[in-house]
Design a protein around this motif. Sequence first.
Motif, PDB file in Angstrom:
ATOM      1  N   ILE A  94      43.418 -20.792 -35.066  1.00 53.26           N
ATOM      2  CA  ILE A  94      42.064 -21.324 -34.888  1.00 53.26           C
ATOM      3  C   ILE A  94      41.254 -20.445 -33.939  1.00 53.26           C
ATOM      4  O   ILE A  94      40.077 -20.168 -34.176  1.00 53.26           O
ATOM      5  CB  ILE A  94      42.123 -22.782 -34.372  1.00 53.26           C
ATOM      6  CG1 ILE A  94      42.681 -23.701 -35.467  1.00 53.26           C
ATOM      7  CG2 ILE A  94      40.750 -23.253 -33.916  1.00 53.26           C
ATOM      8  CD1 ILE A  94      43.056 -25.082 -34.990  1.00 53.26           C
ATOM      9  N   GLU A  95      41.886 -19.975 -32.876  1.00 48.93           N
ATOM     10  CA  GLU A  95      41.186 -19.158 -31.882  1.00 48.93           C
ATOM     11  C   GLU A  95      40.781 -17.790 -32.432  1.00 48.93           C
ATOM     12  O   GLU A  95      39.843 -17.168 -31.930  1.00 48.93           O
ATOM     13  CB  GLU A  95      42.064 -18.989 -30.642  1.00 48.93           C
ATOM     14  CG  GLU A  95      42.222 -20.276 -29.830  1.00 48.93           C
ATOM     15  CD  GLU A  95      43.160 -20.109 -28.651  1.00 48.93           C
ATOM     16  OE1 GLU A  95      43.923 -19.104 -28.643  1.00 48.93           O
ATOM     17  OE2 GLU A  95      43.157 -20.969 -27.745  1.00 48.93           O
ATOM     18  N   LYS A  96      41.457 -17.323 -33.462  1.00 52.10           N
ATOM     19  CA  LYS A  96      41.180 -15.991 -34.009  1.00 52.10           C
ATOM     20  C   LYS A  96      39.971 -15.955 -34.938  1.00 52.10           C
ATOM     21  O   LYS A  96      39.387 -14.893 -35.165  1.00 52.10           O
ATOM     22  CB  LYS A  96      42.412 -15.480 -34.772  1.00 52.10           C
ATOM     23  CG  LYS A  96      43.581 -15.094 -33.900  1.00 52.10           C
ATOM     24  CD  LYS A  96      44.745 -14.610 -34.765  1.00 52.10           C
ATOM     25  CE  LYS A  96      45.947 -14.249 -33.913  1.00 52.10           C
ATOM     26  NZ  LYS A  96      47.111 -13.823 -34.753  1.00 52.10           N
ATOM     27  N   ILE A  97      39.585 -17.100 -35.484  1.00 49.06           N
ATOM     28  CA  ILE A  97      38.563 -17.111 -36.529  1.00 49.06           C
ATOM     29  C   ILE A  97      37.188 -17.465 -35.964  1.00 49.06           C
ATOM     30  O   ILE A  97      37.009 -18.488 -35.299  1.00 49.06           O
ATOM     31  CB  ILE A  97      38.925 -18.122 -37.648  1.00 49.06           C
ATOM     32  CG1 ILE A  97      40.307 -17.805 -38.203  1.00 49.06           C
ATOM     33  CG2 ILE A  97      37.880 -18.082 -38.761  1.00 49.06           C
ATOM     34  CD1 ILE A  97      40.447 -16.417 -38.776  1.00 49.06           C
ATOM     35  N   LYS A  98      36.210 -16.617 -36.254  1.00 44.36           N
ATOM     36  CA  LYS A  98      34.837 -16.901 -35.856  1.00 44.36           C
ATOM     37  C   LYS A  98      34.286 -18.044 -36.707  1.00 44.36           C
ATOM     38  O   LYS A  98      34.618 -18.175 -37.885  1.00 44.36           O
ATOM     39  CB  LYS A  98      33.971 -15.657 -36.030  1.00 44.36           C
ATOM     40  CG  LYS A  98      34.332 -14.505 -35.098  1.00 44.36           C
ATOM     41  CD  LYS A  98      33.411 -13.315 -35.316  1.00 44.36           C
ATOM     42  CE  LYS A  98      33.766 -12.172 -34.377  1.00 44.36           C
ATOM     43  NZ  LYS A  98      32.870 -10.997 -34.571  1.00 44.36           N
ATOM     44  N   THR A  99      33.425 -18.836 -36.107  1.00 44.80           N
ATOM     45  CA  THR A  99      32.917 -20.011 -36.823  1.00 44.80           C
ATOM     46  C   THR A  99      31.434 -19.908 -37.179  1.00 44.80           C
ATOM     47  O   THR A  99      30.839 -20.863 -37.670  1.00 44.80           O
ATOM     48  CB  THR A  99      33.137 -21.271 -35.967  1.00 44.80           C
ATOM     49  OG1 THR A  99      32.496 -21.100 -34.691  1.00 44.80           O
ATOM     50  CG2 THR A  99      34.620 -21.524 -35.750  1.00 44.80           C
ATOM     51  N   THR A 100      30.842 -18.733 -36.949  1.00 46.00           N
ATOM     52  CA  THR A 100      29.430 -18.543 -37.279  1.00 46.00           C
ATOM     53  C   THR A 100      29.202 -18.759 -38.780  1.00 46.00           C
ATOM     54  O   THR A 100      29.943 -18.230 -39.597  1.00 46.00           O
ATOM     55  CB  THR A 100      28.977 -17.118 -36.905  1.00 46.00           C
ATOM     56  OG1 THR A 100      29.329 -16.873 -35.537  1.00 46.00           O
ATOM     57  CG2 THR A 100      27.474 -16.969 -37.085  1.00 46.00           C
ATOM     58  N   TYR A 101      28.169 -19.529 -39.106  1.00 46.68           N
ATOM     59  CA  TYR A 101      27.788 -19.832 -40.485  1.00 46.68           C
ATOM     60  C   TYR A 101      28.869 -20.585 -41.268  1.00 46.68           C
ATOM     61  O   TYR A 101      28.932 -20.525 -42.490  1.00 46.68           O
ATOM     62  CB  TYR A 101      27.413 -18.557 -41.255  1.00 46.68           C
ATOM     63  CG  TYR A 101      26.263 -17.810 -40.644  1.00 46.68           C
ATOM     64  CD1 TYR A 101      25.020 -18.412 -40.504  1.00 46.68           C
ATOM     65  CD2 TYR A 101      26.427 -16.508 -40.185  1.00 46.68           C
ATOM     66  CE1 TYR A 101      23.959 -17.733 -39.912  1.00 46.68           C
ATOM     67  CE2 TYR A 101      25.378 -15.815 -39.595  1.00 46.68           C
ATOM     68  CZ  TYR A 101      24.142 -16.442 -39.468  1.00 46.68           C
ATOM     69  OH  TYR A 101      23.114 -15.772 -38.885  1.00 46.68           O
ATOM     70  N   ARG A 102      29.737 -21.270 -40.556  1.00 49.52           N
ATOM     71  CA  ARG A 102      30.764 -22.054 -41.238  1.00 49.52           C
ATOM     72  C   ARG A 102      30.501 -23.551 -41.082  1.00 49.52           C
ATOM     73  O   ARG A 102      30.231 -24.237 -42.046  1.00 49.52           O
ATOM     74  CB  ARG A 102      32.159 -21.692 -40.706  1.00 49.52           C
ATOM     75  CG  ARG A 102      32.559 -20.247 -40.973  1.00 49.52           C
ATOM     76  CD  ARG A 102      34.033 -20.024 -40.679  1.00 49.52           C
ATOM     77  NE  ARG A 102      34.424 -18.629 -40.735  1.00 49.52           N
ATOM     78  CZ  ARG A 102      34.724 -17.969 -41.844  1.00 49.52           C
ATOM     79  NH1 ARG A 102      34.660 -18.578 -42.999  1.00 49.52           N
ATOM     80  NH2 ARG A 102      35.097 -16.696 -41.792  1.00 49.52           N
TER      81      ARG A 102
END
Length: 249
Positions: A94-102
């Motif tokens: 979870i910490e590795k994935i960017k959440t922009t535009y998600r």
Amino acid sequence: MLKRAKRKIVYRDCDLESLKVLKCSNIRELIIAELVNDLEDCFNEVVVYHACRTDDVDSYYKKGVVPLSLVQAQDKLRAVFSDVASESDFIKAIEKIKTTYREGYVYASLDPRHIQANCGHYLIYGSEYLGCLSTNLPRSILKEPRDRLKETGKAAFIKCIVSIHILSDLECLASAMIADHCYRIAHEREDVHPIRYCIATKSCIPSDCVIGHIFPAKIWDPYKQRCWDDVNLKYDYTISRWDFKPEMA
């Protein structure tokens, strides 16, 4: 004129070639603006398709198409991989994935054929965010963690009817329509090219806008570069990339 110049008209999704042949390049903006006005005058609503992998298609008729929830996607990750991954593994992924535009967005397309042939991962594996989370789980637990997502749910297009004003860039759509129309005349083709036009909205598509669903049988997997058979849950090696034709079940 278009038929005589067909060698100069190669692309089906860009109008520049066709308008150049027609000697209309200097008034391109006026032509597109006119078509946009016609679209807005003639159509109040449009049909769009939301691609997903779901184990409860009925929920869309009750709740509509709701924006992605990061928490729900993370909970699903835990549910699918709870027997092989630890909480520490989940937190690291979870910490590795960017959440922009998600989070908070709903994505849909005007043409399901384009998704089925070019963006099939939404149908085969589910949300892109969930797929990214799965690929960041340790390979020591599974060789290809993302592949397990194919074992749950079913590929589906949720068919909705929405206001045409949800389309934020009608100029782009008008350009693609002009290009394909001219290409079909030049090359004497009757088929209509898939429209690469997707929308992103931060609003829920209400349940009363959901008018149907489609279960696609064959989907092109962009990750594996193979045809996925969602009915038999296996790859169909008899169909190549060039032979693949989007067909709905």
